[in-house]
Scaffold this active site. Structure first.
Site, PDB file in Angstrom:
ATOM      1  N   LYS A  78      33.741  42.941  40.647  1.00 35.71           N
ATOM      2  CA  LYS A  78      35.193  42.884  40.428  1.00 35.71           C
ATOM      3  C   LYS A  78      35.894  42.851  41.778  1.00 35.71           C
ATOM      4  O   LYS A  78      35.537  43.619  42.680  1.00 35.71           O
ATOM      5  CB  LYS A  78      35.616  44.112  39.611  1.00 35.71           C
ATOM      6  N   SER A 159      41.707  45.357  32.579  1.00 39.29           N
ATOM      7  CA  SER A 159      41.849  44.462  33.700  1.00 39.29           C
ATOM      8  C   SER A 159      40.546  43.808  34.160  1.00 39.29           C
ATOM      9  O   SER A 159      40.593  42.796  34.872  1.00 39.29           O
ATOM     10  CB  SER A 159      42.445  45.237  34.876  1.00 39.29           C
ATOM     11  N   SER A 183      40.123  49.736  31.287  1.00 41.63           N
ATOM     12  CA  SER A 183      39.829  48.407  31.837  1.00 41.63           C
ATOM     13  C   SER A 183      38.368  47.994  31.875  1.00 41.63           C
ATOM     14  O   SER A 183      38.070  46.844  32.174  1.00 41.63           O
ATOM     15  CB  SER A 183      40.375  48.295  33.254  1.00 41.63           C
TER      16      SER A 183
HETATM   17  N1  GLN Z   1      45.680  48.361  30.605  1.00 44.83           N
HETATM   18  C1  GLN Z   1      45.897  49.581  31.309  1.00 44.83           C
HETATM   19  C2  GLN Z   1      46.986  49.408  32.342  1.00 44.83           C
HETATM   20  O1  GLN Z   1      47.485  48.322  32.456  1.00 44.83           O
HETATM   21  C3  GLN Z   1      44.625  50.057  31.946  1.00 44.83           C
HETATM   22  C4  GLN Z   1      44.260  49.284  33.140  1.00 44.83           C
HETATM   23  C5  GLN Z   1      43.048  49.819  33.789  1.00 44.83           C
HETATM   24  O2  GLN Z   1      42.290  50.585  33.201  1.00 44.83           O
HETATM   25  N2  GLN Z   1      42.891  49.475  35.053  1.00 44.83           N
HETATM   26  O3  GLN Z   1      47.337  50.334  33.023  1.00 44.83           O
END
Ligand code: GLN
Length: 497
Positions: A78, A159, A183
């Site tokens: 990532k 994400s 995410s």
């Molecule tokens: N979707 C959540 C956010 O936008 C979690 C994102 C994540 O875990 N990095 O904060």
């Protein structure tokens, strides 16, 4: 020969050890698949040449009698993990061209164990999102298609959408993800793969671009529970460079995988339901509980009474920390700096340069979070919002502590829906609802894993989530393996473009 890129990590390691194929051949098959499916947008920076070079080195080591847990295994990283000498963007324009001079601790561990890196995977900008549509470098596409609308492009979740899409499309054998509020688990569910968020403090955060430091946690994404166990064994470990890293031994996470669930107690929290949740998600949840019962587990209903407060509290804590973490991107120290206006040689003031750079460098979602965060931390509102959210967070953690006095693991759906179309993306708060089942574990710092358990009526993968006691990733993986065996999920997306 079967296409090597479709092997699991466990199977590929066995094949490499027996000399059935080389790391170069294995890596080349991934590189070919990456070329074939560049339409998915899964990689921001592919590094095929570096990967093939690393594969040759792995082959040479093996010839010399060396071995390591991931020797010659091609992985995607990532693009939130700093990688020495390879551009690291966090999917933001503001980090375009940033080439770290250091390697994150987690990727250092993977390299120590012989992994081959295929390149840097796309994500939501600064890991903020649930659909991988906020990346400056373009959307990521889910390799799955629905039966009713086969031409519609679906989101991979976010994400870690690039990680999930790449693993599902067999572009890599496994990938790193990070999970702040879901995410790793939510995109794993949307793409029909397995993703594990470890206990907060299990994997070092050092060298990972920070989003919300008290929540961020790295973890593995792969095509089986066993592969996640193998990857976690390499990624985890104490790191003096991360003050929240916990100094506890890293067990062999594969050792207990076959131990079964006989005699274990599994809790189903009654609060894990939302309005308009499709009946098939409830059914798959109950079916999963039945699979565990059939193997000798006792399944009981439990209550986690503060579940409904987790999401609102998360959307105070996470933006607050993000606004502080993102203050460092000022056009001076990293990556991008805006040009002075209208051909002027320079900005009228330093503040003007900061503001223009941040205005141009950050996307809309990131700017929204910085503003929310600055607001809830401001002098007049700190107690009303931030401190209150912190208190709510303690209550959520206490719910889990009490539940784990009764049960060994908790079973829930991972997401309230299957993957949705890129163009039918929900907006604002509805998008935030995607994380309703994943955020509570993040707030409590406990480990969670999502694995594919079935298909929706529209032919899309659906995930179930297991939550465990802090630092009991072994126990969690053991229950997950039992569920994986029972679910027998073998469906794959269409692998060719
Ligand atoms: N979707 C959540 C956010 O936008 C979690 C994102 C994540 O875990 N990095 O904060």
């Amino acid at each position: 020969m079967t296409e090597l890129n479709r092997l699991t990590i466990a199977a590929a390691s066995a094949g490499l050890a027996k000399g059935e194929f080389s790391a170069r051949e294995l890596t080349q098959s991934c590189v070919d698949a990456m070329d074939e499916r560049s339409d998915l947008g899964a990689f921001i920076t592919p590094t095929p040449d570096l990967a093939l070079e690393a594969a040759d080195q792995a082959d040479a080591k093996r010839k010399g009698g060396e071995d390591a847990p991931l020797l010659g295994i091609p992985l995607g990283i990532k693009d939130l993990f700093c990688t020495e000498g390879v551009q690291t963007t966090a999917a933001s324009k503001i980090l375009q061209g940033f080439v770290p001079t250091y390697e994150s601790s987690v990727t250092t561990n993977l390299l120590r164990d012989g992994a081959v890196f295929l390149g840097k995977l796309n994500l939501d900008e600064f890991a903020m999102g649930s659909s991988n549509t906020t990346s400056y470098y373009g959307n990521v596409v889910n390799p799955w298609q629905s039966a009713s609308k086969p031409d519609m492009q679906l989101v991979p979740g976010g994400s870690s959408g690039g990680s999930a899409s790449a693993v599902a499309a067999r572009l890599c054998l496994g990938a790193t993800g990070t999970d702040t509020g879901g995410s790793i688990r939510q995109p794993a569910a949307f793409c029909g793969i397995t993703g594990l968020k470890p206990t907060y403090g299990r994997c070092s955060r050092w060298g990972i671009v920070a989003f919300a430091s008290s929540l961020d946690q790295a973890g593995p994404m792969a095509r089986s529970v066993e592969d996640c166990a193998i990857l976690l064994g390499s990624m985890a470990g104490f790191d003096a460079k991360d003050t929240t890293s916990v100094d506890t031994p890293v067990p062999d996470y594969t050792a207990e995988l076959g131990a079964g669930v006989k005699g274990l107690k599994i809790g189903l929290p009654r609060e894990y339901r939302v309005d308009r949740m499709p009946a098939e998600i409830e059914q798959l949840w109950q079916q999963s509980a039945q699979w565990l019962r059939d193997q000798g587990a006792e399944v009981v209903e439990i209550s986690l009474p503060h579940t409904h407060s987790a999401l609102p509290a998360y959307y105070i804590v996470a933006p607050a920390e993000a606004s502080s973490n993102l203050a460092r991107y000022d056009g001076v120290r990293y990556g991008f700096r805006a040009d002075a206006p209208d051909g002027l040689p320079e900005f009228s003031s330093l503040e003007d340069m900061y503001a223009t750079t941040r205005g141009e460098g950050f996307g809309a979602e990131v700017q929204r979070r910085i503003m929310i965060g600055a607001y809830v931390l401001s002098a007049g509102y700190y107690d009303a919002y931030y401190n209150k959210a912190r208190r709510v967070r303690s209550l959520i953690a206490r719910d889990f502590t009490e539940a784990f006095e009764q049960v060994d693991a908790i079973l829930t759906p991972t997401t309230p829906s299957a993957a949705f179309g890129i163009t039918e993306e929900p907006s604002g708060v509805e998008m935030y609802m995607n994380d309703v089942f994943t955020v509570p574990a993040s707030m409590a710092g406990i480990p969670g894993i999502s694995l594919p358990a079935g298909l929706s009526s529209d032919g899309l993968p659906l995930g179930v989530q297991l939550l465990g006691r802090p630092f009991d990733e072994e126990g969690l993986l053991r229950v997950a393996q039992a569920l994986e065996d029972a679910a027998g999920f073998t469906a794959t997306p269409q692998l060719m473009a």
